[in-house]
Enzyme design. Sequence first.
Site, PDB file in Angstrom:
ATOM      1  N   THR A  15       0.812  -1.221   0.000  1.00 53.42           N
ATOM      2  CA  THR A  15       0.000   0.000   0.000  1.00 53.42           C
ATOM      3  C   THR A  15       0.843   1.267   0.000  1.00 53.42           C
ATOM      4  OG1 THR A  15      -1.819  -1.136   1.102  1.00 53.42           O
ATOM      5  CG2 THR A  15      -1.769   1.261   1.280  1.00 53.42           C
TER       6      THR A  15
ATOM      7  N   ASN B 106       5.718  -1.043   3.380  1.00 53.18           N
ATOM      8  CA  ASN B 106       4.967  -0.366   4.436  1.00 53.18           C
ATOM      9  C   ASN B 106       5.842  -0.146   5.662  1.00 53.18           C
ATOM     10  OD1 ASN B 106       2.595  -0.258   2.940  1.00 53.18           O
ATOM     11  ND2 ASN B 106       1.833  -2.198   3.744  1.00 53.18           N
TER      12      ASN B 106
END
Length: 604
Positions: free
Chosen positions: A88, A109
């Site tokens: 992400t 991340n």
Amino acid sequence: MPRLTLLVLLLGFGLLAVSTGSPALPAIPQPVAGKLPVKLAVLIVFDQMRGDYVDKWRPLFGPRGFRRIQKDGAWFPNCFYPYAGTSTGPGHSALLSGATLDKTGIIENEWYDRKAAALVYCAGSDRYAFVPPLPAALPTTSSKADVTPRKPKPVGHPDFMLAETVADVLKRETAGKGKVFGLSLKDRSAILPTGKRPDGAFWFNGQFVTSTYYTDTLPAWVSEFNRKPFKGGRPFADQWFGRDWVRSRGDLNYSAFSGPDEVSGEGRLNGRGVTFPHMMTGGKDTLGKEYYEALANSPMGNELLLAFAKACVRAEQLGQDDVPDLLVVSFSSNDVIGHTFGPDSQEVLDVTLRSDEILADFLEFLDEAVGPGNYAVTVSADHGVGPLPEVAAATLPEARNSTRVDLATFLTAAEHHLSSTFGPPQGPPGKPEDLADEVKALKGQTGLWIESAPTPWVYLNRRQTDAKNVKTGDVATSLVEWLKRQPAVQTAYTADEIETAPHPDDTLKFVRRSFVADRAGDVYVLLKPYYLFADRLRARGTGHGTPYDYDRHVPLLVYGPGLAVGRRSEGAVPQQVAAIVSRFLDLPRPRDAAYDLPRTLLGR
């Protein structure tokens, strides 16, 4: 008739059943010479929406969402990230910078910081505080959907982002007058695309919050939204408590377009079952963190964010003057649902159908609030996703041996290999199995050859190599040779090989574009396709983060004035979003943007 054949036939003839009775959509006026192309550029990110979803489920969509853009905009179904770190944070750093991760610096991340002997979160730290301060009972769930929570809680900021984004260029070129906002349920999704000085980055922690990096007080409209009452005087975000998540299309046979409602490997959140209907209480009788986690793990989280995005456009009057504005809206619930149930689930089908409705709603809102021809929308995703290993093994011939690899057992074996090769490590005995538990690993592992292992990276213990008078590179090479002999491992690379190998294969090229020397580990390890490491977070459900096509494939759809419309066969990368949005805002591309406009976007 085999199920696959039936599915192909259903998809092939599905368009014949689409209603044609909807009102005509507004035409897109062409830009006026001498004026900026649009007053508002919007980037919509559907977190973890794999690229094939908008193609294979297209017959199920209404005419005003994805199909509106596919018909009246430009659609690039062959869009793949050109790097390995498909998570992400990395994806959100890449979209509006136009750069790969070796330039954005957001390699994952999380990564391990050797000086601090701690894990670093890509979009937060303890340097700042939440605005407003969080009630003690509320968790910071938005920052960690797929990585381990730990204390102190990270508070959002963009300090680790090395590349500039379109947002930074807009602020510079308009002397700060062009407005920039980033909105999401996750902090990193609101923060990383919007640069160093947006007008606001807001994410959800039981209410919409920001951090002292940006401001000391919430804008009045955000506070008002957080207090906005629903029935019975409860805040707007609490309206789904006690309601069930049911299938949005009662007329549709979900099994014909996805998998069965229950399969092996699906996750359970707070005791919630794996089949419809899903209760929206988090398993508790009162509101609390469990409800907000359940909200994020349902399509209702996207509905909440849509309402918040509309409130932002209205309150900030985005697109209402001749200085262009930029809005990033990243819908996170798709990702949490996908992690829990897998891409072949009825839950993912349902949230995708609802995403189509959300897109249609938002486009119609922008038609009214900003006006056709005055705005442009680009839709993409931060990464794709792999199937549940159990589903892959049962349905894909090439994945019949796929499984979950216990990370603690794997790291214990790796540690044993290094001890057998270079001698037992010095210092207080460490527990290799604790390396699979990031919280325990932070306590320090002085008596191990491996210091930290936030997959896919392995960080070797420099204290041990110094004490044993061996070169770190030699230890890394030995570990890579051992890794390549393991039945679940596809390949592995040393940091030196990643940086300097003269003839890299495609996989190494993807890894190289995800590498920053002082952030990455000493060894990169890649499991075979459809395999997953299993730890306490991934004992069920699925993940992403590999260079395999299923993790790199995302949609790319563009809607706005001046485009050649229709489906494109041209290959694309998501980093071209930076060039696309820059074109709509009449801006130069960000300094590290490596990709120009898609060749066929304007009909050239």
